[in-house]
Write an enzyme that holds these catalytic residues in place. Structure first.
Site, PDB file in Angstrom:
ATOM      1  CB  ILE A  55      -8.355  -6.251  -8.258  1.00 23.54           C
ATOM      2  CG1 ILE A  55      -8.410  -7.673  -8.822  1.00 23.54           C
ATOM      3  CG2 ILE A  55      -8.716  -6.266  -6.785  1.00 23.54           C
ATOM      4  CD1 ILE A  55      -7.386  -8.610  -8.254  1.00 23.54           C
ATOM      5  CB  VAL A  91      -4.189  -5.075  -9.042  1.00 23.36           C
ATOM      6  CG1 VAL A  91      -4.073  -6.554  -8.706  1.00 23.36           C
ATOM      7  CG2 VAL A  91      -3.114  -4.291  -8.315  1.00 23.36           C
ATOM      8  CG  ASP A  93       1.778   1.881   2.424  1.00 23.27           C
ATOM      9  OD1 ASP A  93       1.240   2.529   3.352  1.00 23.27           O
ATOM     10  OD2 ASP A  93       1.304   1.840   1.275  1.00 23.27           O
TER      11      ASP A  93
END
Lengths: 287, 439
Positions: free
Chosen positions: B110, B118, B228
């Site tokens: 991804i 990922v 974040d």
């Protein structure tokens, strides 16, 4: 707010621990667990580490032996790994070298005192610590063992390393029971909670049960009566069952029984997995 | 930690049976569990009141036989009813080692961030599609990296419907291969905002913001700072639900903040609160709320609020929009480490209204309280959820009424792909739409 859930050993894990499957008797495992936790505690004091990190380390250590046999990993290495890991979890990391030196010191000291006791009482030699060499292989071997132990704890506990400590709950329960004015009860119950860290109870029972056991031991010892006849049993206020509370008390009280010096020597020889394996070999021959 | 007050901790026990003790080890039946977890026990004074009746007395032997129609009630009452603060032992998970990564079949990657890769993967047992995040563990000098520990721990502690769900942590053959298994979510809000033809409606923004705020409130309540928050870390499924993801910079915080303070190297610049920009090391939950304010603005504008290239530019953009801080809007400003190095522009009022001309008064109030200078004064997630903005028309839209979009992460129709020789037909339509919308 929902309640944090933490992992506890399953019935199968309790009935037959991995060490028991490998032929290590239950009482020996119990002693080794307690000794491993004592080492963690002593190391924590020498490192001036926060008690939350030390307690977390001891609970992780206790959980670990429900998924791993002491034939596979030594209590010394795993104890170091647990303290190293717990220090990170509690946001107060320590240096590997400090930890390794402290463990080395503690084990040398223990060996010294147990051998000098056996030799003779009169010739009591003064303990002198011999530090390991800075770049020596001893250090690097221990460092590798520490890294492996930390990783194995994480892996074998499935990274479920969240721990709920009992102290806040104790304060609340003492308030509910109106015992906060009696300082002796508070400090004594607090002490039982700390001693219980040397037993597997934090991996077996929920925090309220353990806190009830600490209060029960403290109040009984000091002769303070609390409503204890059905239907008014104080521990039911805190959702604890009598059988469980009593069992925790049993675990804790077993720590205080008289022990031989030879028991201590035997434990010392089994801090590493090598020692455990040797013990298993020796006893396999006898059978 | 359970904090039972005396009344909440008292549970009403049903008549005790000999098998009751052993039953703690058995899984409770689902019916009973649900009833137990969902309905908070009424604060009882019943114990003292109903002493005479046998039903509330745990140790009483005599139970009158119940009529058949009430059997369900009897079943529920046979087991001790725990206070919601003390779940039964069986609710705690057992000790289970990590499974192998080979329990999953890898599909496509991804994204690759600085912290790891990922993958999309399929659980071989259940067929579920999941996201596998590989943690970077190479050449670690300090054992397992503390940042990875924080990430795993934060995800495990913050299990909430608007936080991406962690399923487990799996390991590869060597000790350096560790993967976090998370629910796969189709979109991230950043990509969605850039490809969707029109900005979200007010009603949709309210729904998204409420979800985000409830997730942030949940994390803060569990002593976790995300550090974040930004649109690319907000994932969105096709059922109108957003999930906060990427806890790579998250950490536990204390009150007061522990010795040593916290690092300033957190939060993507565009979403970074002014106190961090000015060198504070004792910041707290308010930094996440500033980011939420930036996200709120981005949803309204369909582009990031502050697109600065550096920290100084970032500060001047903030000052330009909100007016420079004064002793009333930020009393402790001058105490910040970097405050002396900054030349404040001439005082002027906040330009928020000009920047967001179409939003209601309540909306402006909410955004200005999220972007309040003084961290002490900045609205908390819990307070923001109660803000009048969410209770005025247009009301938050039900998540089920959101449209669905093709998922880029799942490799579905990539609409924006200029080099692709066979661009899907609808992509062309879509391009027209965006051009049409452009100012």
């Amino acid at each position: 707010m929902s309640v944090p859930l933490y992992p506890l050993a399953s019935l199968e894990q309790i009935e037959e621990t991995p060490s028991l499957k490998d032929g290590i008797p239950y009482d020996l495992e119990e002693d080794l667990r307690a000794y491993g936790c004592k080492l963690i505690h002593q190391a924590g004091i020498l490192l001036k580490q926060k008690q939350v990190a030390v307690a977390t380390a001891q609970i992780l250590f206790q959980r670990f032996w429900f998924v791993t046999s002491m034939k596979q990993f030594g209590i010394g290495d795993v104890g170091m790994g647990a303290l190293y890991l717990a220090s990170k979890l509690e946001e107060c990391p320590i240096r590997m070298r400090d930890l390794i030196n402290v463990y080395d010191l503690l084990l040398q000291q223990a060996t010294h005192s147990s051998t000098s006791k056996l030799v003779s009482q009169s010739k009591h030699a003064v303990f002198k610590y011999t530090p390991m060499s800075y770049f020596g292989s001893t250090f690097y071997d221990l460092k590798d063992a520490l890294v492996v132990a930390e990783m194995q704890i994480l892996k074998r506990l499935g990274f479920h390393v969240n721990v709920v400590l009992p102290y806040g709950t104790l304060v609340n329960y003492l308030r509910v029971l109106g015992l906060t004015s009696k300082e002796t009860v508070c400090s004594r119950a607090w002490g039982y909670l700390n001693d219980a860290l040397q037993t597997p109870v934090y991996a077996l029972y929920a925090v309220p049960t353990i806190v009830c056991a600490a209060i029960l031991l403290a109040t009984r010892h000091l002769g303070i009566p609390l409503p204890s006849t059905p239907p008014n049993c104080w521990w039911e206020l805190f959702d604890a069952d009598w059988e469980d509370v009593w069992s925790v008390c049993g675990h804790v009280m077993r720590l205080y029984r008289e022990r031989d010096a030879s028991d201590q020597t035997r434990l010392l020889s089994m801090v590493s997995k090598k020692g455990v394996r040797k013990w298993l070999d020796d006893h396999a021959v006898l059978n | 930690m359970s904090l039972p007050s005396s009344s909440q901790a008292v549970f009403e026990a049903g008549p005790s049976t000999p098998s009751r003790k052993r039953s703690r080890w058995e899984p409770h039946e689902a019916l009973h569990d649900d009833a137990e977890m969902n309905e908070p026990q009424p604060p009882l004074k019943r114990r003292s009141k109903s002493k005479g009746t046998s039903l509330s007395d745990p140790r009483s032997q005599a139970v009158t036989p119940e009529p058949r129609s009430q059997i369900r009630v009897v079943v529920e009452r046979q087991r001790p009813r725990h206070s919601i603060y003390v779940p039964p032992r069986t609710h705690h998970p057992p000790l289970t080692p990590s499974r192998s990564v080979y329990s999953y079949e890898r599909l496509n990657s991804i994204e690759e961030g600085s912290y790891g890769v990922v993958f999309r993967a399929r659980d071989k047992e259940t067929g579920d599609i999941v996201a596998l995040k590989k943690l970077k563990l190479d050449d670690e000098k300090h054992g397992f990296p503390i940042t990875a520990l924080r990430e795993v721990n934060a995800l495990m502690v913050c299990q909430h419907e608007n936080v991406v769900g962690i399923r487990e942590v799996v390991v590869g053959e060597t000790l350096t291969q560790v993967f976090i298994v998370m629910d796969f979510i189709e979109h991230d809000l950043k990509t969605l905002l850039t490809v969707m033809p029109a900005p979200f409606l007010q009603s949709e923004i309210k729904t998204l913001l409420k979800q985000l705020l409830s997730a942030v409130a949940f994390c803060h309540e569990r002593w976790i700072l995300h550090r974040d928050l930004k649109t690319s870390n907000l994932l969105m499924n096709n059922r109108g639900q957003i999930k906060v993801a990427d806890f790579g910079l998250a950490r536990r915080y204390g009150d007061p903040v522990g010795v040593g303070g916290l690092t300033q190297l957190v939060v993507t610049l565009w979403y970074r609160a002014p106190e961090i920009l000015l060198g504070a090391t004792t910041y707290s939950t308010a930094v996440d709320m500033w980011s939420v304010g930036c996200i709120f603005a981005e949803l309204l504008l369909k582009e990031p609020l502050f697109q600065a290239k550096g920290e100084i530019e970032m500060l001047s953009m903030i000052f330009k929009l909100l007016g420079p801080p004064t002793t009333t809007t930020w009393p402790d400003y001058s105490l910040l480490p970097l405050a002396n190095t900054i030349n404040l522009p001439a005082p002027h009022p906040s330009q928020l209204r000009q920047r967001f001309p179409h939003i209601s008064v309540a909306g402006i109030d909410l955004i200005s309280r999220m972007l309040a200078y003084d961290p002490e004064d900045r609205i908390s997630a819990e307070e923001a959820l109660q803000h009048p903005y969410f209770r005025e028309s247009p009301f938050p839209k039900h998540p089920d009424l959101f449209g669905s979009f093709p998922s880029v992460a799942a490799g579905e129709k990539r609409r924006k792909h200029p080099d692709s020789p066979h661009a899907p037909v609808r992509a062309a339509d879509y391009k027209l739409l965006t051009e049409f919308d452009a100012p």
